[in-house]
Design an enzyme around this catalytic site. Structure first.
Site, short mmCIF file in Angstrom:
data_model
loop_
_atom_site.label_atom_id
_atom_site.label_comp_id
_atom_site.label_asym_id
_atom_site.label_seq_id
_atom_site.Cartn_x
_atom_site.Cartn_y
_atom_site.Cartn_z
N PHE A 126 -42.93 55.83 42.63
CA PHE A 126 -41.60 55.23 42.48
C PHE A 126 -41.19 54.73 43.88
O PHE A 126 -41.24 55.50 44.84
CB PHE A 126 -40.64 56.29 41.96
CG PHE A 126 -39.35 55.77 41.45
CD1 PHE A 126 -39.24 55.34 40.14
CD2 PHE A 126 -38.22 55.70 42.26
CE1 PHE A 126 -38.04 54.87 39.64
CE2 PHE A 126 -37.01 55.22 41.77
CZ PHE A 126 -36.92 54.80 40.46
N ASP A 207 -42.23 65.20 44.00
CA ASP A 207 -41.07 64.61 43.34
C ASP A 207 -41.22 64.85 41.84
O ASP A 207 -42.10 64.28 41.20
CB ASP A 207 -41.01 63.11 43.65
CG ASP A 207 -39.76 62.45 43.08
OD1 ASP A 207 -39.22 62.97 42.07
OD2 ASP A 207 -39.34 61.41 43.63
N TYR A 232 -30.62 63.38 35.70
CA TYR A 232 -30.08 62.44 34.71
C TYR A 232 -31.13 61.91 33.76
O TYR A 232 -30.83 61.11 32.89
CB TYR A 232 -29.34 61.29 35.40
CG TYR A 232 -30.10 60.56 36.48
CD1 TYR A 232 -31.06 59.61 36.15
CD2 TYR A 232 -29.84 60.80 37.82
CE1 TYR A 232 -31.76 58.94 37.13
CE2 TYR A 232 -30.52 60.12 38.82
CZ TYR A 232 -31.49 59.19 38.47
OH TYR A 232 -32.17 58.52 39.45
N LYS A 233 -32.38 62.34 33.92
CA LYS A 233 -33.45 61.90 33.01
C LYS A 233 -33.55 62.92 31.87
O LYS A 233 -32.65 63.00 31.04
CB LYS A 233 -34.73 61.68 33.80
CG LYS A 233 -34.57 60.49 34.78
CD LYS A 233 -35.71 60.28 35.74
CE LYS A 233 -35.40 59.06 36.63
NZ LYS A 233 -36.31 58.91 37.75
N ARG A 381 -42.52 51.06 28.01
CA ARG A 381 -42.46 52.49 28.23
C ARG A 381 -41.63 53.12 27.11
O ARG A 381 -40.48 52.74 26.90
CB ARG A 381 -41.81 52.74 29.60
CG ARG A 381 -42.26 54.00 30.27
CD ARG A 381 -41.76 54.06 31.68
NE ARG A 381 -40.31 53.99 31.75
CZ ARG A 381 -39.60 54.40 32.81
NH1 ARG A 381 -40.23 54.88 33.86
NH2 ARG A 381 -38.30 54.30 32.82
#
Ligand code: PLP
Length: 420
Positions: A126, A207, A232-233, A381
Site C-alpha cells: 500500500f 502493517d 475502519y476496515k 476486489r
C-alpha cells in the site's frame, strides 16, 4: 462445485452461526463487498459514539475523568480490548493516531543502521507505507533509493515467500511488510519472516491493516517487534477511526520518534515538565490528545465482534465465504481469473477477481447495486466481510457479474471511470 444454486447458498446461510450478528449492522440496499475499505456501521458503534457526545454535553471538561469509561485513558483501554485480536499483551497495544502516523513513529523509532542499513519492503505494498518509510529515511539523511530493499513480485499479484526470505541478510536492519496485500489478498507468513529477520539481527514490523479483525495473529508469541493497523476496515469503527499499534514489551522504555504529551507517563503528564517522560508501555507512542469522537465507535464495534465469538469465528466464516466465492467464479465465470492464493494459509479476507475490463466491469456492477472496488490494472476486489455478508449475497454478486460479462454491459462505460 457440487451445487451452484441459490437454494444451496440459502442453506449455507441457514446453517451459519453468525447470521444474527448481521442484524446489528445498518445494511445498505446494495450488495456491499467493500468492507475491507470501509466497514459498515453497527447499532453498537453508533451507540458508543452517541454516548461520548452525550458525556461531552453533560460533563464537558469533567469527561476526562468522570465519563464512563473516562476519556483520559481511552487509547490505553481500547488497546487492551484490541490486544487479543492481534495476540498481544494488553500493555503492548494502544489505539492512537492514524496508520500512516504510526508507521512514521515506529519506523522512525526502530530504524537503527547499526543493525543494518537496509529496510526490506515489497513492490506491491500500500503506497502510504512507502511514503512514510521514505520520509523517515530522508529525515535521517539516508537516500531511500540506497536503503530500501524492495522485494519484487514475479507475477504482479503476489510476493514469493522465498524471495522475501532471500532478501533478508546481514545488511538488513528492519523488515516492514504487510500481513495481507491490499490488492491480491495474499497473506504473508509473519512467523517465518520474523524469524528470518531476527536471525539476521534485524527487527520485524508489520502493517496489519488488511487482516486485523478477520485473521487472528499471535504477535507476542511470534516475537514481532512492532505493528500498525487501522480499525475502519474489518473492525467497522468508522471512516478515519483511530488506528492501532503494537510494540513488543522488550522495547518498552524507548523514546518514541514522534514525542508528544499524550505519550507521556500518565502519572506525570500533568506535572507539565518541559522534558518528556515516555510511558513505560505502548501508550508512549500516542502523540496528541486522544480524539475521543474518533475512538468511541470502536468500543461498540468490538462488542459486536466479541458477541460473534471473536476473530477466530470471523476467520472461519470469512474462509467459508471466500472459498464459496472462488468456487462460484471457477464454475460460472471462465473468463475471469482468481488473483488471490487459494491456500487458506496464504489468503486474507478478500478476493481479487481479475478481468481485462475490470475497470468498466466494476462501474457496471456499481450501477447494478454491487459495491466493489477496482484496483488497477485488472482487479475487481470483492470482500465478503464475515460479520454481515451472507452466502446469498456472494451468490447474487457472482450472478450479476455473470450478466455484466455475458451481455457485455461494461461496454456502456468508459475506461478510467474512477478508482474509489
Ligand atoms: C488501509 C491501509 C492504510 C491506511 O492508512 P491511513 O493512515 O489510515 O490512511 C495503510 N496501510 C495499509 C496496508 C492499508 O491497507
Amino acid at each position: 462445485m457440487d451445487d451452484p444454486s441459490l437454494a444451496d447458498a440459502r442453506e449455507r446461510d441457514a446453517a451459519d452461526p453468525l447470521s444474527e450478528v448481521r442484524d446489528r449492522f445498518f445494511l445498505p440496499d446494495d450488495l456491499y463487498m467493500d468492507g475491507n475499505s470501509l466497514g459498515l456501521l453497527s447499532a453498537d458503534a453508533e451507540a458508543a459514539l452517541d454516548r461520548v457526545v452525550e458525556e461531552w454535553r453533560a460533563l464537558a471538561i469533567r469527561g476526562w475523568t468522570d465519563a464512563d469509561p473516562e476519556w483520559f485513558s481511552y487509547g490505553e483501554r481500547l488497546g487492551a480490548r484490541v490486544a487479543p485480536l492481534v495476540g498481544a499483551r494488553e500493555e503492548e497495544v494502544v489505539v492512537a493516531n492514524s496508520t500512516t502516523v504510526n508507521i512514521h513513529t515506529l519506523v522512525g523509532t526502530f530504524y537503527d543502521p547499526s543493525r543494518g542499513s537496509k529496510i526490506v519492503v515489497d513492490a506491491l505494498d500500500f503506497p502510504t507505507d512507502h511514503y512514510a518509510i521514505r520520509a523517515q529515511l530522508r529525515s535521517r539523511g539516508v537516500d531511500p533509493e540506497d536503503a530500501l530493499r524492495v522485494v519484487e513480485s514475479r507475477d504482479g499479484r503476489t510476493v514469493a515467500r522465498e524471495d522475501v526470505l532471500d532478501a533478508i541478510d546481514d545488511d538488513v536492519g528492519m523488515v516492514f511488510l504487510p500481513s495481507v496485500l491490499y490488492r491480491s489478498g495474499q497473506l504473508f507468513d509473519i512467523e517465518a519472516i520474523t524469524e528470518a529477520a531476527h536471525d539476521a539481527g534485524a527487527l520485524a514490523g508489520f502493517d496489519l491493516a488488511h487482516s486485523v479483525g478477520v485473521v487472528p495473529h499471535s504477535l507476542s508469541e511470534v516475537g514481532v517487534d512492532f505493528a500498525v493497523w487501522c480499525h475502519y476496515k474489518y473492525l467497522n469503527a468508522g471512516p478515519g477511526a483511530l488506528a492501532g499499534l503494537y510494540v513488543n514489551e522488550r522495547h518498552f522504555g524507548v523514546t518514541p520518534h514522534l514525542a508528544g504529551w499524550w505519550g507521556n507517563d500518565k502519572e506525570t503528564q500533568f506535572d507539565m515538565a518541559m522534558t518528556y517522560d515516555p510511558a513505560p508501555h505502548a501508550g508512549a507512542f500516542q502523540v496528541g490528545t486522544v480524539p475521543v469522537l474518533a475512538a468511541a465507535p470502536l468500543d461498540g464495534a468490538l462488542d459486536v465482534l466479541d458477541d460473534a465469538g471473536g476473530v477466530e469465528v470471523a476467520r472461519e466464516k470469512s474462509l467459508a465465504l471466500t472459498d464459496y466465492l472462488v468456487d462460484l467464479v471457477d464454475a460460472r465465470l471462465p473468463e475471469c481469473e482468481i488473483g488471490t492464493p487459494r491456500a487458506h494459509e496464504e489468503r486474507g479476507g478478500h478476493v481479487a477477481v481479475e478481468h481485462p475490463e475490470a475497470d468498466r466491469v466494476s462501474e457496471a456492477l456499481r450501477d447494478r447495486g454491487v459495491v466493489v472496488d477496482y484496483r488497477p490494472p485488472n482487479v475487481v476486489r470483492v470482500c465478503p466481510a464475515p460479520l454481515y455478508t451472507r452466502f446469498e449475497d456472494v451468490w447474487r454478486v457472482i450472478d450479476r457479474l455473470e450478466t455484466v460479462l455475458d451481455e457485455r454491459l461494461y461496454e456502456d462505460y468508459s475506461v478510467g471511470g474512477g478508482v474509489t
